[in-house]
Design an enzyme around this catalytic site. Structure first.
Site, PDB file in Angstrom:
ATOM      1  N   ASP A  18      -4.060  -6.647   4.958  1.00  0.00           N
ATOM      2  CA  ASP A  18      -5.047  -7.568   5.557  1.00  0.00           C
ATOM      3  C   ASP A  18      -4.997  -8.939   4.898  1.00  0.00           C
ATOM      4  O   ASP A  18      -5.493  -9.909   5.458  1.00  0.00           O
ATOM      5  CB  ASP A  18      -6.455  -6.983   5.419  1.00  0.00           C
ATOM      6  CG  ASP A  18      -6.655  -5.818   6.373  1.00  0.00           C
ATOM      7  OD1 ASP A  18      -6.031  -5.837   7.450  1.00  0.00           O
ATOM      8  OD2 ASP A  18      -7.404  -4.879   6.025  1.00  0.00           O
ATOM      9  N   LYS A  64     -10.935  -4.152  19.185  1.00  0.00           N
ATOM     10  CA  LYS A  64      -9.502  -4.419  19.332  1.00  0.00           C
ATOM     11  C   LYS A  64      -9.012  -4.109  20.757  1.00  0.00           C
ATOM     12  O   LYS A  64      -7.804  -4.023  21.001  1.00  0.00           O
ATOM     13  CB  LYS A  64      -8.688  -3.636  18.293  1.00  0.00           C
ATOM     14  CG  LYS A  64      -9.072  -4.002  16.837  1.00  0.00           C
ATOM     15  CD  LYS A  64      -8.043  -3.621  15.811  1.00  0.00           C
ATOM     16  CE  LYS A  64      -8.567  -3.876  14.402  1.00  0.00           C
ATOM     17  NZ  LYS A  64      -7.520  -3.992  13.396  1.00  0.00           N
ATOM     18  N   PHE A 122      -4.831   2.732  15.025  1.00  0.00           N
ATOM     19  CA  PHE A 122      -5.189   3.703  13.992  1.00  0.00           C
ATOM     20  C   PHE A 122      -6.367   3.144  13.207  1.00  0.00           C
ATOM     21  O   PHE A 122      -6.515   1.922  13.088  1.00  0.00           O
ATOM     22  CB  PHE A 122      -4.003   3.935  13.041  1.00  0.00           C
ATOM     23  CG  PHE A 122      -3.095   5.026  13.518  1.00  0.00           C
ATOM     24  CD1 PHE A 122      -2.312   4.834  14.640  1.00  0.00           C
ATOM     25  CD2 PHE A 122      -3.022   6.244  12.846  1.00  0.00           C
ATOM     26  CE1 PHE A 122      -1.470   5.838  15.099  1.00  0.00           C
ATOM     27  CE2 PHE A 122      -2.187   7.254  13.296  1.00  0.00           C
ATOM     28  CZ  PHE A 122      -1.411   7.057  14.425  1.00  0.00           C
ATOM     29  N   ASN A 172       0.853  -1.197   0.000  1.00  0.00           N
ATOM     30  CA  ASN A 172       0.000   0.000   0.000  1.00  0.00           C
ATOM     31  C   ASN A 172       0.886   1.244   0.000  1.00  0.00           C
ATOM     32  O   ASN A 172       2.103   1.139   0.045  1.00  0.00           O
ATOM     33  CB  ASN A 172      -0.967  -0.027   1.188  1.00  0.00           C
ATOM     34  CG  ASN A 172      -0.220  -0.123   2.508  1.00  0.00           C
ATOM     35  OD1 ASN A 172       0.514   0.781   2.877  1.00  0.00           O
ATOM     36  ND2 ASN A 172      -0.390  -1.249   3.205  1.00  0.00           N
TER      37      ASN A 172
HETATM   38  N1  CTP Z   1      -3.735  -3.764  12.139  1.00  0.00           N
HETATM   39  C1  CTP Z   1      -2.909  -4.769  12.577  1.00  0.00           C
HETATM   40  N2  CTP Z   1      -2.797  -5.927  11.870  1.00  0.00           N
HETATM   41  C2  CTP Z   1      -3.511  -6.120  10.743  1.00  0.00           C
HETATM   42  C3  CTP Z   1      -4.367  -5.081  10.279  1.00  0.00           C
HETATM   43  C4  CTP Z   1      -4.462  -3.922  11.008  1.00  0.00           C
HETATM   44  O1  CTP Z   1      -2.240  -4.602  13.611  1.00  0.00           O
HETATM   45  N3  CTP Z   1      -3.379  -7.254  10.066  1.00  0.00           N
HETATM   46  C5  CTP Z   1      -3.844  -2.532  12.953  1.00  0.00           C
HETATM   47  C6  CTP Z   1      -3.362  -1.274  12.256  1.00  0.00           C
HETATM   48  O2  CTP Z   1      -1.994  -1.026  12.512  1.00  0.00           O
HETATM   49  C7  CTP Z   1      -4.257  -0.207  12.876  1.00  0.00           C
HETATM   50  C8  CTP Z   1      -5.547  -0.930  13.196  1.00  0.00           C
HETATM   51  O3  CTP Z   1      -5.205  -2.317  13.215  1.00  0.00           O
HETATM   52  O4  CTP Z   1      -3.743   0.282  14.098  1.00  0.00           O
HETATM   53  C9  CTP Z   1      -6.669  -0.724  12.222  1.00  0.00           C
HETATM   54  O5  CTP Z   1      -6.251  -0.914  10.888  1.00  0.00           O
HETATM   55  P1  CTP Z   1      -7.250  -0.676   9.670  1.00  0.00           P
HETATM   56  O6  CTP Z   1      -6.567  -1.051   8.407  1.00  0.00           O
HETATM   57  O7  CTP Z   1      -7.892   0.689   9.767  1.00  0.00           O
HETATM   58  O8  CTP Z   1      -8.408  -1.677   9.998  1.00  0.00           O
HETATM   59  P2  CTP Z   1      -8.602  -3.197   9.783  1.00  0.00           P
HETATM   60  O9  CTP Z   1      -8.729  -3.823  11.144  1.00  0.00           O
HETATM   61  O10 CTP Z   1      -7.566  -3.752   8.862  1.00  0.00           O
HETATM   62  O11 CTP Z   1     -10.057  -3.232   9.127  1.00  0.00           O
HETATM   63  P3  CTP Z   1     -10.560  -2.674   7.686  1.00  0.00           P
HETATM   64  O12 CTP Z   1      -9.356  -2.708   6.777  1.00  0.00           O
HETATM   65  O13 CTP Z   1     -11.611  -3.635   7.342  1.00  0.00           O
HETATM   66  O14 CTP Z   1     -11.071  -1.292   7.935  1.00  0.00           O
END
Ligand code: CTP
Length: 405
Positions: A279, A342, A324, A209
């Site tokens: 993800d 979380k 975040f 990303n």
């Molecule tokens: N995060 C993480 N590990 C992952 C995905 C996300 O630790 N595999 C953490 C990110 O660092 C951030 C938070 O979770 O602090 C939220 O990340 P975000 O991308 O906004 O949300 P997701 O939980 O991935 O959900 P979505 O993408 O469906 O919004």
């Protein structure tokens, strides 16, 4: 500088020894009294005459030289110093210090000193990344030694990579700032993740990303400026760290980030996950480059571990978790859901609808939401300033939480 300060500079045998001469000059010009201890190997690169002329003091390099009026022993030297810096610090001196070896003037002195000690590593990238060098640096840092991270760039071995000694100006600034501000040993430790993750498809392609890592790096600097020891776990980025209280570990994939975070989380009080973790990751990574004639139309993906959610499931009473949320719609509602699902104490919301916010821009605009549902709106400004404001607010909530418990 109000009072005259004493700096002891150790020089070891690496090509960057020539830069130590500029460092002597910078301290001397700024009113410091400078004394130098050089290894025999260092003297292959720089001469005693140059060192003594620039420092205006005798050089110390022989443990068995008889003490004279200007040539004092290693214990007296370390008592004299307000701080000690080894620049360049080779893998050899780092290894000796980590193992308690004292076989020359400099290594003996380093074991004898209780003064703030800074190491500016300098070596070939493969050596710097070697597990034993990394383990030694981590061990020394855990024992309160400040590591001034090397830069990335052109190395003397005709390659580029991380291992080039930080510039003398940067080393001088770190130590001078350290000595001119009051320092208590850090009592709080933070874990910060930053940057993207790259999930490999084949040897040349990845799922990733646009995250630059700037928000996470700015948070690490802002925490360190508050006297907090920081473990920064970074995905691929061009950014450098500056503060000696920051210890950086570089990772590529979500799985690697999870592994390093899992190792370090138990020792940390504050956990801030600013990384844009992928993800999904490819089910398989192809060993050979996928060719056009393969007529590839889709790539099978599987979910990665949610690092933040998994680690916060074992949250200790005194730990403070910050996440975040990057959203494009229903922002506050989605952020609130993430805060609860979380198990967070605070969430920082970025809305991609806000101009100048989010990925790969130098500015940000965020909302902070705590467990009570209180929302704070931080207007558009540089990521460095946003980071300072987040840290200020976060420490207020953190201290309130820990006073109650
Ligand atoms: N995060 C993480 N590990 C992952 C995905 C996300 O630790 N595999 C953490 C990110 O660092 C951030 C938070 O979770 O602090 C939220 O990340 P975000 O991308 O906004 O949300 P997701 O939980 O991935 O959900 P979505 O993408 O469906 O919004």
């Amino acid at each position: 500088m109000a009072t005259k300060r004493n700096i002891l500079i150790g020089i070891t045998g690496g090509i960057a020894a020539y830069k130590a001469l500029s460092l002597i000059r910078l301290f001397a010009k700024s009113g410091y009294e400078v004394k130098v201890v050089a290894t025999q190997n260092a003297l292959q690169f720089v001469t005693p005459l140059t060192i003594e002329t620039l420092s205006n003091n005798s050089l110390y390099s022989d443990t068995f030289a008889l003490p004279t009026e200007r040539n004092i022993d290693h214990i007296a030297l370390s008592d004299w110093a307000d701080a000690v810096v080894v620049a360049p610090a080779t893998a050899n001196i780092i290894g000796k210090l980590a193992s308690g070896i004292a076989d020359d003037a400099l290594s003996t002195l380093l074991l004898a000193t209780k003064k703030p000690l800074f190491l500016a590593p300098s070596m070939n990238e493969k050596m710097f990344q070697h597990f034993s060098v990394q383990a030694n640096l981590e061990y020394l840092q855990q024992h309160g030694i400040y590591i001034i991270e090397p830069d990335e760039g052109f190395l003397a071995c005709q390659t580029t990579g991380k291992g080039r000694m930080a510039e003398p100006e940067a080393i001088f600034d770190e130590i001078n700032n350290f000595l001119t501000t009051q320092h208590e040993p850090p009592t709080i430790k933070a874990l910060v993740t930053a940057g993207p993750t790259y999930e490999p498809i084949d040897p040349v392609r990845f799922v990733g990303n646009y995250s630059s890592g700037l928000m996470g790096f700015s948070l690490a600097e802002a925490l360190a400026q508050q006297g907090i020891q920081v473990e920064l776990i970074s995905g691929p980025t061009q950014l450098q760290t500056h503060h000696p209280l920051i210890r950086r570990s570089d990772v590529k994939t979500a799985a690697e980030m999870f592994e390093v975070c899992s190792e370090k989380v138990a020792q940390c009080d504050i956990i801030i996950m600013a990384a844009a973790v992928a993800d999904y990751t490819p089910v398989e990574t192809q060993v050979e480059k996928i060719k056009k004639e393969n007529n590839l139309t889709n790539i099978a993906l599987k979910p990665t571990t949610d690092i933040l959610k998994t680690l916060s499931e074992s949250k200790k009473e005194n730990q403070f978790f910050v996440g975040f949320a990057l959203e494009t719609d229903n922002e506050l509602e989605n952020a609130k859901k993430k805060l609860h699902s979380k198990n967070l104490d605070l969430i920082v919301l970025n809305s991609l609808k806000d101009k100048g916010a989010g990925f790969n821009v130098p500015t940000n605009k965020v909302y902070l939401m705590d467990k009570s549902g209180k929302v704070i709106d931080i207007p558009l400004q540089s990521k460095e300033k946003i980071a300072a404001l987040i840290v200020e607010y976060m420490l207020t909530v953190y201290n309130q939480k820990n006073q109650k418990t």
